[in-house]
Design a protein around this motif. Structure first.
Motif, short mmCIF file in Angstrom:
data_model
loop_
_atom_site.label_atom_id
_atom_site.label_comp_id
_atom_site.label_asym_id
_atom_site.label_seq_id
_atom_site.Cartn_x
_atom_site.Cartn_y
_atom_site.Cartn_z
N LEU A 113 15.43 3.20 11.24
CA LEU A 113 16.56 4.26 10.84
C LEU A 113 16.64 4.92 9.38
O LEU A 113 16.57 5.75 9.23
N THR A 114 16.51 3.63 8.86
CA THR A 114 16.50 3.84 7.13
C THR A 114 15.07 4.66 6.66
O THR A 114 15.26 5.35 5.48
N HIS A 115 14.41 4.68 7.47
CA HIS A 115 13.12 6.00 7.28
C HIS A 115 13.62 7.29 7.66
O HIS A 115 12.47 7.92 7.72
N VAL A 116 14.43 7.31 8.48
CA VAL A 116 14.30 8.79 8.59
C VAL A 116 15.54 9.58 7.50
O VAL A 116 16.69 9.25 6.74
N PRO A 117 14.58 10.97 7.11
CA PRO A 117 15.45 11.11 5.95
C PRO A 117 17.12 12.10 6.45
O PRO A 117 17.51 12.17 7.51
N ALA A 123 18.68 15.69 13.86
CA ALA A 123 17.29 16.11 14.80
C ALA A 123 16.76 14.92 15.85
O ALA A 123 16.50 14.85 16.24
N PHE A 124 16.91 13.93 15.16
CA PHE A 124 16.56 12.51 15.84
C PHE A 124 17.28 12.18 16.65
O PHE A 124 16.79 11.59 17.32
N TRP A 125 18.49 11.80 16.24
CA TRP A 125 19.61 11.88 17.48
C TRP A 125 20.12 12.77 18.69
O TRP A 125 19.98 11.91 19.19
N ALA A 126 19.31 13.86 17.97
CA ALA A 126 19.31 14.85 19.51
C ALA A 126 18.56 14.07 20.13
O ALA A 126 17.96 14.42 21.50
N MET A 127 16.87 14.08 19.89
CA MET A 127 16.09 13.59 20.26
C MET A 127 16.27 12.12 21.51
O MET A 127 16.38 11.71 22.68
N VAL A 175 11.04 7.06 2.61
CA VAL A 175 11.70 7.57 2.88
C VAL A 175 13.10 6.03 3.07
O VAL A 175 13.00 5.31 3.54
N LYS A 176 14.09 5.57 1.93
CA LYS A 176 14.96 5.13 2.39
C LYS A 176 16.08 4.77 2.55
O LYS A 176 16.55 5.27 0.47
N VAL A 177 16.80 5.41 3.12
CA VAL A 177 18.70 5.64 3.07
C VAL A 177 18.99 4.84 4.02
O VAL A 177 18.96 4.42 4.78
#
Length: 215
Positions: A113-117, A123-127, A175-177
């Motif tokens: 999840l930390t790699h998700v911008p 959109a990721f959570w919609a998927m 990416v690291k969120v």
């Protein structure tokens, strides 16, 4: 951002050969699994960003069926070898482009999840919502905010784009969120999920989420 995400995949493709060594040094893998194992991980399970199968080996004993997805074919080759004696369906696909063709009781991901911008978060959570059966749930484990201590943000307006260097000296962007548990819980609630995100020790977070329309 799409170019950064391509570099992120390239970095992990290049690291497949030595990734298990680095993963073995990760603090408390078995402890983290013991924390995650209390979650309802069962039925038809989908693992996103499975990497070399470090978590796949735990999930297979909990699942009726297990599908493990990753964008890096080199990572999947290691995972297939690790899980050669187990029944796992491996899928090579970019998570951000992939469309679920079936639905699952559990979706699991570790250190993904930390790699998700932030721009791709909704959109990721919609998927994920599309990938779940009614009553299904998402379970995840990841780095917490204190991991910022070891990150090197690259110059620019976005501090979540960080430096990743390979042993040959080449540098990739990734990416690291790093999410605070309370902030991440609130973000998921705003997207229509019932969520519980908590700290696990000083460096990690563990979360569970269920679409509210499935409650």
């Amino acid at each position: 951002m799409n170019e950064v995400l391509r570099e992120q995949v390239a970095y992990y493709r290049a690291r497949a050969g030595d990734y298990d060594v680095a993963y073995a040094q990760r603090m408390g893998l078995e402890f983290l699994w013991s924390e995650v194992a209390g979650s309802a991980i069962d039925g038809d399970v989908l693992e996103l960003a499975c990497g070399t199968g470090q978590w796949t080996r735990y999930l297979v004993d909990r699942a009726s069926t297990l599908t493990a997805l990753d964008a890096a074919p080199e990572m999947l080759a290691v995972a297939r070898e690790r899980m050669a004696d187990a029944s796992v369906t491996f899928v090579e696909a970019d998570v951000f482009q992939w469309v679920p063709l079936r639905r699952y009781d559990t979706v699991f991901f570790a250190f993904w999840l930390t790699h998700v911008p932030r721009s791709h978060f909704a959109a990721f959570w919609a998927m994920l919502r599309q990938a779940l059966k009614p009553g299904g749930r998402v379970v995840f484990v990841d780095d917490g905010p204190r991991k910022a201590e070891i990150e090197t943000p690259l110059p620019g307006p976005d501090p979540t784009i960080v430096r990743r260097e390979l042993v040959d000296g080449t540098v990739h962007r990734a990416v690291k969120v790093l999410h605070e548990p309370q902030e991440l819980t609130a973000a998921l609630v705003a997207l229509g999920w019932t969520a519980n995100v908590r700290a696990s020790g000083p460096y990690h977070v563990i979360g569970e989420a269920t679409p509210r329309d499935a409650d």
